[in-house]
Scaffold this active site. Structure first.
Site, mmCIF file in Angstrom:
data_model
loop_
_atom_site.group_PDB
_atom_site.id
_atom_site.type_symbol
_atom_site.label_atom_id
_atom_site.label_comp_id
_atom_site.label_asym_id
_atom_site.label_seq_id
_atom_site.Cartn_x
_atom_site.Cartn_y
_atom_site.Cartn_z
ATOM 1 N N ASP A 159 8.327 6.631 10.195
ATOM 2 C CA ASP A 159 8.592 8.060 10.370
ATOM 3 C C ASP A 159 9.964 8.261 11.044
ATOM 4 O O ASP A 159 10.743 9.129 10.665
ATOM 5 C CB ASP A 159 7.491 8.693 11.229
ATOM 6 N N HIS A 187 0.892 9.118 13.839
ATOM 7 C CA HIS A 187 1.451 8.815 12.516
ATOM 8 C C HIS A 187 0.598 9.556 11.485
ATOM 9 O O HIS A 187 -0.322 8.998 10.895
ATOM 10 C CB HIS A 187 1.429 7.303 12.242
HETATM 11 P P1 NAX Z 1 -3.225 -2.707 0.241
HETATM 12 O O1 NAX Z 1 -4.524 -2.097 -0.171
HETATM 13 O O2 NAX Z 1 -2.268 -3.131 -0.808
HETATM 14 O O3 NAX Z 1 -3.533 -3.962 1.150
HETATM 15 C C1 NAX Z 1 -4.469 -3.953 2.161
HETATM 16 C C2 NAX Z 1 -5.033 -5.356 2.230
HETATM 17 O O4 NAX Z 1 -5.872 -5.416 3.371
HETATM 18 C C3 NAX Z 1 -5.882 -5.734 1.012
HETATM 19 O O5 NAX Z 1 -5.407 -6.958 0.479
HETATM 20 C C4 NAX Z 1 -7.284 -5.876 1.593
HETATM 21 O O6 NAX Z 1 -8.017 -6.891 0.960
HETATM 22 C C5 NAX Z 1 -6.963 -6.222 3.046
HETATM 23 N N1 NAX Z 1 -8.038 -5.945 3.981
HETATM 24 C C6 NAX Z 1 -8.931 -4.926 3.960
HETATM 25 N N2 NAX Z 1 -9.793 -5.047 4.967
HETATM 26 C C7 NAX Z 1 -9.436 -6.151 5.667
HETATM 27 C C8 NAX Z 1 -9.951 -6.799 6.810
HETATM 28 N N3 NAX Z 1 -11.048 -6.343 7.441
HETATM 29 N N4 NAX Z 1 -9.336 -7.917 7.247
HETATM 30 C C9 NAX Z 1 -8.260 -8.395 6.618
HETATM 31 N N5 NAX Z 1 -7.738 -7.840 5.510
HETATM 32 C C10 NAX Z 1 -8.308 -6.725 5.046
HETATM 33 O O7 NAX Z 1 -2.559 -1.678 1.277
HETATM 34 P P2 NAX Z 1 -1.059 -1.608 1.797
HETATM 35 O O8 NAX Z 1 -0.272 -0.761 0.882
HETATM 36 O O9 NAX Z 1 -0.572 -2.976 2.117
HETATM 37 O O10 NAX Z 1 -1.256 -0.741 3.128
HETATM 38 C C11 NAX Z 1 -1.946 -1.259 4.255
HETATM 39 C C12 NAX Z 1 -2.180 -0.154 5.275
HETATM 40 O O11 NAX Z 1 -0.960 0.348 5.781
HETATM 41 C C13 NAX Z 1 -2.940 1.047 4.761
HETATM 42 O O12 NAX Z 1 -3.920 1.430 5.710
HETATM 43 C C14 NAX Z 1 -1.871 2.127 4.685
HETATM 44 O O13 NAX Z 1 -2.414 3.429 4.794
HETATM 45 C C15 NAX Z 1 -1.045 1.760 5.880
HETATM 46 N N6 NAX Z 1 0.321 2.333 5.954
HETATM 47 C C16 NAX Z 1 0.795 2.633 7.194
HETATM 48 C C17 NAX Z 1 2.047 3.147 7.398
HETATM 49 C C18 NAX Z 1 2.556 3.476 8.767
HETATM 50 O O14 NAX Z 1 3.667 3.996 8.868
HETATM 51 N N7 NAX Z 1 1.853 3.212 9.873
HETATM 52 C C19 NAX Z 1 2.934 3.427 6.235
HETATM 53 C C20 NAX Z 1 2.554 2.669 4.998
HETATM 54 C C21 NAX Z 1 1.089 2.550 4.748
HETATM 55 O O15 NAX Z 1 0.633 3.749 4.170
#
Ligand code: NAX
Length: 326
Positions: A159, A187
């Site tokens: 952000d 956020h």
């Molecule tokens: P993806 O869905 O591509 O990847 C998430 C991964 O986490 C998957 O491979 C899944 O198998 C794994 N996972 C789920 N539960 C788990 C657990 N208990 N232990 C270990 N691994 C687990 O998502 P991605 O695009 O990489 O985004 C990840 C997260 O970042 C999401 O929650 C998203 O909303 C968040 N974001 C946060 C941002 C921020 O500024 N704070 C911005 C970008 C993003 O939106």
């Protein structure tokens, strides 16, 4: 060469990690003289995909990559970890509200908080990226009673970076000219990008733009940028989120630039009247591997209202998961 440090990354087979891990291994997070051991956590069904990511990391022949651990056990992933990037979560899809995600993610972050408490280095630095990031960080922190709460942070650096670029573009400058940006609060779409302390080539930013643009265009565009990316790309921000995670950890570990600060979701000590114990984004200066909230900034009524609104949302999120907090 320094001794390797252990960096745990969750969600290691996901989108963000596909950019993040390679940059950590290349030395962009902790410096080009710091070897790393990557300790990668995934859910069991994603271990096959994780193996593929580990093969690609191997194939990069990174001189700083001293080892890779792949696991679906949080106790293994956080064992002796010096840094943890908690990326894994259920990502937000089109039209999905963050509140829907609270419950689903709370369970994940309480387990990981306990595993950090029981296994990690007592000096671990934790960054939560997975949404809702601030409240997930709060849940992890509350489940790790033996670790100083200051060691749990949430990412608002994306952000912060978005706010810098939008301001630079509006004023016909570059991000190199923009300093002292602040994102206050959550956020989420209630975050408050504050131009009252930001400067462009040393001049106060708020005096260089008109109030109607600030309120009607700038603030909503920064707040809604994540949704705009999802709409355009059909998937949430990944490379820019990884870039922000690298920058957050780098600032924390290696320090912020003289005369500037960054935005970090950190444990509130009550600064600026925000409820103690919330993970709230503040302007922070980092030095010697520690962060401090920038004090003494003047807050006018316009800012106060927005800082309170985003605080209110964080208090509501905390209350919604209070049954999961020890
Ligand atoms: P993806 O869905 O591509 O990847 C998430 C991964 O986490 C998957 O491979 C899944 O198998 C794994 N996972 C789920 N539960 C788990 C657990 N208990 N232990 C270990 N691994 C687990 O998502 P991605 O695009 O990489 O985004 C990840 C997260 O970042 C999401 O929650 C998203 O909303 C968040 N974001 C946060 C941002 C921020 O500024 N704070 C911005 C970008 C993003 O939106």
């Amino acid at each position: 060469m320094k001794a390797p440090v252990r960096v745990a990354v969750t969600g290691a087979a996901g989108q963000i990690s596909y950019s993040l891990l390679f940059r950590i291994a290349a030395g962009q997070m902790l410096g080009e003289d710091q070897p790393v051991i990557l300790q990668l956590l995934e859910i069991t069904p994603a271990l096959g995909a994780l193996e593929g990511v580990a093969m690609e990391l191997d194939d990069c022949a990174f001189p700083l990559l001293a080892g890779i651990v792949q696991t679906d056990d949080p106790n293994v992933a956080f064992k002796d970890a010096d840094y943890a990037l908690l990326v894994g979560a259920r990502p937000r899809g089109p039209g999905m509200e963050r509140k829907d995600l609270l419950e689903a993610n709370a369970a994940i972050f309480s387990v990981q908080g306990k595993a950090i408490n029981d296994n990690a280095s007592p000096d671990i630095k934790v960054l939560v990226v997975g949404n809702p990031a601030n409240t997930n960080a709060l849940i992890a922190q509350r489940n790790a009673p033996n670790i100083n709460p200051r060691q749990f942070t949430a990412m608002t650096r994306l952000d912060h970076n978005r706010a810098m670029t939008q301001l630079a573009q509006k004023t016909g400058t570059t991000i190199n000219d923009v300093k002292k940006m602040t994102i206050w609060g959550n956020h989420s779409s209630t975050q408050y990008p504050d131009l009252h302390h930001a400067t462009v080539n040393g001049k106060t930013a708020i005096d260089m733009v008109d109030q109607a643009w600030y309120e009607g265009t700038y603030i909503p565009e920064v707040q809604q940028r994540g949704a705009a990316i999802i709409k355009a790309r059909g998937a949430s921000s990944a490379a820019s989120a990884a870039n922000a995670a690298i920058a957050h950890m780098r600032s924390w570990a290696l320090g912020t630039a003289e005369g500037d600060w960054v935005s970090m979701g950190v444990y509130s000590d009550g600064s600026y009247g925000i409820a103690e114990g919330l993970i709230y984004s503040y302007p922070c200066v980092c030095k010697n591997g520690d962060w401090e909230i920038v004090q003494g900034l003047e807050v006018n009524d316009f800012s106060r209202d927005r800082m309170a609104a985003t605080e209110q949302e964080l208090a509501e999120e905390r209350d919604a998961v209070s049954h999961l907090l020890p």
